[in-house]
Design a protein around this motif. Structure first.
Motif, PDB file in Angstrom:
ATOM      1  N   GLY A   1       0.816  -1.213   0.000  1.00  0.00           N
ATOM      2  CA  GLY A   1       0.000   0.000   0.000  1.00  0.00           C
ATOM      3  C   GLY A   1       0.846   1.258   0.000  1.00  0.00           C
ATOM      4  O   GLY A   1       2.076   1.215   0.066  1.00  0.00           O
ATOM      5  N   GLU A   2       0.161   2.393  -0.081  1.00  0.00           N
ATOM      6  CA  GLU A   2       0.834   3.692  -0.061  1.00  0.00           C
ATOM      7  C   GLU A   2       1.429   3.969   1.308  1.00  0.00           C
ATOM      8  O   GLU A   2       0.840   3.624   2.335  1.00  0.00           O
ATOM      9  CB  GLU A   2      -0.142   4.809  -0.432  1.00  0.00           C
ATOM     10  N   ALA A   3       2.583   4.615   1.295  1.00  0.00           N
ATOM     11  CA  ALA A   3       3.287   4.879   2.548  1.00  0.00           C
ATOM     12  C   ALA A   3       3.665   6.349   2.665  1.00  0.00           C
ATOM     13  O   ALA A   3       3.707   7.091   1.681  1.00  0.00           O
ATOM     14  CB  ALA A   3       4.547   4.020   2.637  1.00  0.00           C
ATOM     15  N   VAL A   4       3.957   6.734   3.894  1.00  0.00           N
ATOM     16  CA  VAL A   4       4.538   8.030   4.202  1.00  0.00           C
ATOM     17  C   VAL A   4       5.942   7.791   4.748  1.00  0.00           C
ATOM     18  O   VAL A   4       6.128   6.940   5.625  1.00  0.00           O
ATOM     19  CB  VAL A   4       3.692   8.790   5.249  1.00  0.00           C
ATOM     20  N   VAL A   5       6.927   8.519   4.232  1.00  0.00           N
ATOM     21  CA  VAL A   5       8.297   8.417   4.725  1.00  0.00           C
ATOM     22  C   VAL A   5       8.529   9.542   5.734  1.00  0.00           C
ATOM     23  O   VAL A   5       8.455  10.718   5.390  1.00  0.00           O
ATOM     24  CB  VAL A   5       9.328   8.523   3.588  1.00  0.00           C
ATOM     25  N   VAL A   6       8.802   9.167   6.977  1.00  0.00           N
ATOM     26  CA  VAL A   6       9.106  10.128   8.035  1.00  0.00           C
ATOM     27  C   VAL A   6      10.623  10.266   8.125  1.00  0.00           C
ATOM     28  O   VAL A   6      11.319   9.308   8.446  1.00  0.00           O
ATOM     29  CB  VAL A   6       8.516   9.672   9.383  1.00  0.00           C
TER      30      VAL A   6
END
Length: 219
Positions: free
Chosen positions: A78-83
């Motif tokens: 799935g779509e992710a957010v990179v922190v």
């Protein structure tokens, strides 16, 4: 049709020198057969379930938890957010303050990647003195509906500690943790699609993965 504009391998090389959590089985890769002797090449692998880039099932920290073969495969894609947390120092927590710039992006996403760049220290003693996710961040992400967190350190919790709050929380909520990953810093596009599927190891606590980030386009 879907076009892959860019693909980033997020996995460490899996060799006998791949760093492991202290006390885990050491990886052993040997030759079982050869073309010269048996007519085909085949290798023998002796690996822990947490060797290399891997995912943890709830059973890893909870006897009543779900084993890796029973987890919904949708959790690993799935779509992710990179922190970005590349300014973190040894044994420093990733806090809600670090998460603040990403809270709007995290809404509606089920995967979060923590980019510390600590994977670059593999092979040194400093590799095990890595940044880690705070309990507050883990609680927030669970409440936000995140189903998989991945980090480019050997442990989402502090290595060498006696408590594992992130693992305990994610196990209790039947969600997933990915560890010992790498190259998050090479994800230079928004909304990466992550695939980190485990092997179907029946009754096990986790599995090595070949994790990738994809920049996808509808054409």
């Amino acid at each position: 049709m879907i076009k892959i504009k860019k693909l980033v391998d997020l996995s460490l090389d899996l060799t006998e020198k791949t760093p492991i959590y202290p006390g885990d089985p050491e990886p052993k890769i040997t030759t079982a057969t050869t073309v010269e002797n048996e007519g085909y090449n085949l290798s023998n692998l002796n690996l822990g379930t947490q060797t290399g880039s891997h995912v943890d099932a709830p059973f890893h920290f909870l006897n009543q938890g779900t084993t890796i073969d029973k987890m919904d495969l949708a959790k690993f894609f799935g779509e992710a957010v990179v922190v970005r947390a590349t300014d973190k120092k040894a044994n420093e927590q990733i806090t809600m303050q670090d998460l603040e710039p990403y809270r709007a992006k995290i809404a509606g996403k089920k995967i979060v990647l923590f980019n510390t760049n600590w994977y670059k220290k593999a092979g040194t003693a400093a590799f095990f003195e890595h940044p880690y996710v705070s309990r507050e961040v883990a609680e927030y992400l669970i409440q936000a509906g995140v189903e998989l967190i991945c980090i480019d350190t050997i442990n989402a919790d502090q290595t060498g500690g006696t408590e594992f709050p992130v693992h305990d929380l994610f196990a209790a909520k039947r969600q997933m943790i990915g560890e010992n990953m790498a190259y998050f810093d090479l994800i230079d596009f928004d909304n990466p699609v992550i695939a980190a599927f485990p092997l179907k190891l029946v009754g096990c606590d986790g599995s090595p993965v070949r994790a990738v980030a994809m920049d996808l386009e509808l054409v």
